[in-house]
Structures are given as structure tokens and as C-alpha cells.
Write an enzyme that holds these catalytic residues in place. Sequence first.
Site, PDB file in Angstrom:
ATOM      1  N   ASP A 258       0.804  -1.214   0.000  1.00 18.94           N
ATOM      2  CA  ASP A 258       0.000   0.000   0.000  1.00 18.94           C
ATOM      3  C   ASP A 258       0.842   1.270   0.000  1.00 18.94           C
ATOM      4  O   ASP A 258       0.625   2.163  -0.819  1.00 18.94           O
ATOM      5  CB  ASP A 258      -0.937  -0.003   1.210  1.00 18.94           C
ATOM      6  CG  ASP A 258      -1.750   1.263   1.292  1.00 18.94           C
ATOM      7  OD1 ASP A 258      -2.777   1.352   0.609  1.00 18.94           O
ATOM      8  OD2 ASP A 258      -1.347   2.193   2.026  1.00 18.94           O
TER       9      ASP A 258
ATOM     10  N   ALA B 219      -4.712   2.685  -0.849  1.00 15.23           N
ATOM     11  CA  ALA B 219      -4.460   2.106  -2.173  1.00 15.23           C
ATOM     12  C   ALA B 219      -4.895   0.644  -2.214  1.00 15.23           C
ATOM     13  O   ALA B 219      -5.473   0.179  -3.209  1.00 15.23           O
ATOM     14  CB  ALA B 219      -2.984   2.249  -2.534  1.00 15.23           C
ATOM     15  N   ASP B 220      -4.620  -0.095  -1.153  1.00 11.42           N
ATOM     16  CA  ASP B 220      -5.088  -1.479  -1.068  1.00 11.42           C
ATOM     17  C   ASP B 220      -6.614  -1.535  -1.113  1.00 11.42           C
ATOM     18  O   ASP B 220      -7.214  -2.373  -1.799  1.00 11.42           O
ATOM     19  CB  ASP B 220      -4.609  -2.118   0.240  1.00 11.42           C
ATOM     20  CG  ASP B 220      -3.318  -2.910   0.059  1.00 11.42           C
ATOM     21  OD1 ASP B 220      -3.149  -3.528  -0.998  1.00 11.42           O
ATOM     22  OD2 ASP B 220      -2.495  -2.906   0.985  1.00 11.42           O
ATOM     23  N   THR B 221      -7.246  -0.665  -0.355  1.00 11.35           N
ATOM     24  CA  THR B 221      -8.699  -0.669  -0.272  1.00 11.35           C
ATOM     25  C   THR B 221      -9.324  -0.298  -1.616  1.00 11.35           C
ATOM     26  O   THR B 221     -10.291  -0.936  -2.067  1.00 11.35           O
ATOM     27  CB  THR B 221      -9.168   0.303   0.820  1.00 11.35           C
ATOM     28  OG1 THR B 221      -8.549  -0.056   2.057  1.00 11.35           O
ATOM     29  CG2 THR B 221     -10.673   0.248   0.991  1.00 11.35           C
TER      30      THR B 221
END
Length: 400
Positions: free
Chosen positions: A143, A171-173
Site C-alpha cells: 500500500d 491504495a489497497d482498499t
Amino acid sequence: MHDALSSFRVLDLTNVLAGPFACHQLAHLGAEVIKVEVPHSGDLARQLGADADLNREKMGISFLAQNSGKRSITVNLKHPDGKAVLKKLVESADVLVENFRPGVMARLGLDYDVLKAVNPKLIYCAISGYGADGPMKNLPAYDQIIQGMSGVMSITGAPDNAPYRVGYPIADTIGGLTAAFAISSALAGRAHTGKGCFIDVSMLESTLATMGWAVSNFLVAGREPQPMGNDNVTASPSGAFNTGDGLINIAANKQEQFDAICDLLGRAELKTDPRFSERQARLKHRDVLTEILEDAFSCDSAEVWEQKLNAIGVPAGRVLSVPQALNLDQVKQRDFEGTFDDVEGVGRDVHIVRTGFLVDGQRPKVASPPPQLGEHSADILSELGYSDDDIKTFRAEGAV
């Protein structure tokens, strides 16, 4: 609609965040999600979180946060029998999601071309940092790396302390939400074509795609985005302001809203002051305006000003901590938080957050708590037609 995906089976081969989050959203919409994990270790998230005891039990809080509603089976994808088990699962699956580096599944002999021969209707979703091709495809990505590479960090923070990381793995989400949206769309499309497809999700591109205004200001106007701290780049007074007790966010984006603030504060003269009389002037002199407003706001708390400003049509809200946000009556009354009592392997109740939407007044929910590692292996293998002796052999040989 809360069970719109109830007829679909999803194989979740993912780890840590983006992929598990994507599959968690699908589970909330009714999909049967089978989490396929590495024997003995499982999803790395099982060992991550603020509670060391749970980490040792492979039920870390990072795992608990986004794996409810799933069943867990352990499969050794490097073992020939493990590969056979996965292919058997693929025969009955609608979706497979993985977030290995590009090329890993091909080296295992389990890439899309192989698996679509097993099931031509399979929707295969690969989530990676940069995408399945291009010069950066093989680089590792987490992330914070994507936050930096996407430009998010460059515009986060104030001019004197940027770049800064956003305080949660955004960013991961975003990558996970993008994957869930793409998978749902592909399932809808397959109803017409009868064909599966390969979905290539890039966390970098997914994040850039959400930066609409910042990216467009550069692409269209040639203006490179800059860190603005808590100020809104398009308007003033719009941002976070100190009060007598706490910070408050104010979004006075219209002229009439600025005028209403001036009247509320008994400072009508500010409306005709050439430094503040129109939008561009206020942007140019925002530091002076902020100082004037914060001096006026110092006589009361953020909570009081929130009520006063909203009452006159000026959008405003306190800056809260996470516990304070979860304790809002607005959040509590809308059934946002879910609870599983005395979860096996955890030894306590587990509280989770649900989706950010309701359907016909109902919040989508999952029925089961996060699974222990391999909790459902025997059941799932039996459903696939394997005998008890087969399962014993698989375990003895390290295939599952």
C-alpha cells in the site's frame, strides 16, 4: 439485492488486504466465498494486528477485519494433488481471485489459460501492484509503495511537511473495491455472453483513477497538484479550523455560504472587504481569513459551531477520532457494526464493519465469523467428492 450474488461461488486465493477486502464485499452480497490458504501458515494477515496473542493463534485482527462470511480450506498449490484439488474447485466456481505477483500462477501451472480450459465460464481476477504487463509488472508492491508511486503522498500533508502517507491503506482498499466492482460487472456480463474473462486490476491505476480532480487539473490545465494541508484547493473558507475546543471542517464553497458565516459571526464588513469579497480574492488571502475566523471560533467548541453552521446552511463537521466516529448515533442507528459472539479460535466477541450501503433499508450482512485456518477443509473436500481416505492421504502428503 443484498443477496444478489448468492448463486455464485468465489475462490479467494488472496492475502493481506486488497484481495481479501474485494472478496469480503462479494461475501456481503451473498456470494459463497471459499478462502484457499497455504497449509500451516495461511493468509499473512492472520499474523498481523494489534493483539499479539491473536497473531500467534493465526487469528490476527487484520484477518478478522475482512474475512467473515468465508469458509477456509488449505491447499498446497505446489503439490500435484493440491493442484488437482484447486482444479476441482475451479470446476464448480464462478470466480477466482488472486493477488500474487504476475507470473506466479503460470509457474505453478495454474494460470488463467490453464484454468479456463477447466471451466470456460470462469471469471479470473488478478490483483497486482502495477498490472499484468508493462516494465514494472514484476516489482513488489504494498500500500505505502503505491501511495508514493501514484502521487497520493505528494499531495497529502502541508507544504512544509509533505509528502505524507494517508493514515490507512487507501491504495489497497481502492484496489479491492475496484476488483469487486469489476467482478460484479463481469458476472452480469457473463449472463449475456456465457463466457468467462480475465480481469487485470492494477492498484496503481485504480488509485490514480480515484484522483479525478488532482489528475485532471494537471492533464487539462497543466497545473501540478500541490499539498494543501487541511485546506480545500477550490474554495476559502473551506478546510479545517481551530475552535475553542477541537477542530472543525467547514466547506463554504458558495458565496452565499461565506456571507452567512459573516452574518453569524457579526462580521458583515468582511463581505465587502476587497480581500474576501469574491472567491479568487479569498483564495489569495486565505491565511488572513483563516486567522480572523479562528479568532471568532475560539469562543465556543467545535461541537457548538457544527450545530450553528449547519443550521444556517454552511456544511460543517467536527474532526473526530475513530472511536468517536463509531460512537456517533448516526452510525449506531444504521446497523453498520456487526458482532459475532465468542468466535472459535478467538475466545471473545468479534466486531466487524459492514458495507457502506443499504438495500431497501437493509444492510447487507454475512452469516458466519472469520474462519480458523483450514476450518472447512474436510467439508469442502467431501463436497468435491473426495473420500475420507483421500483426505487422510492428502493431509499425510502435505497436499492440503
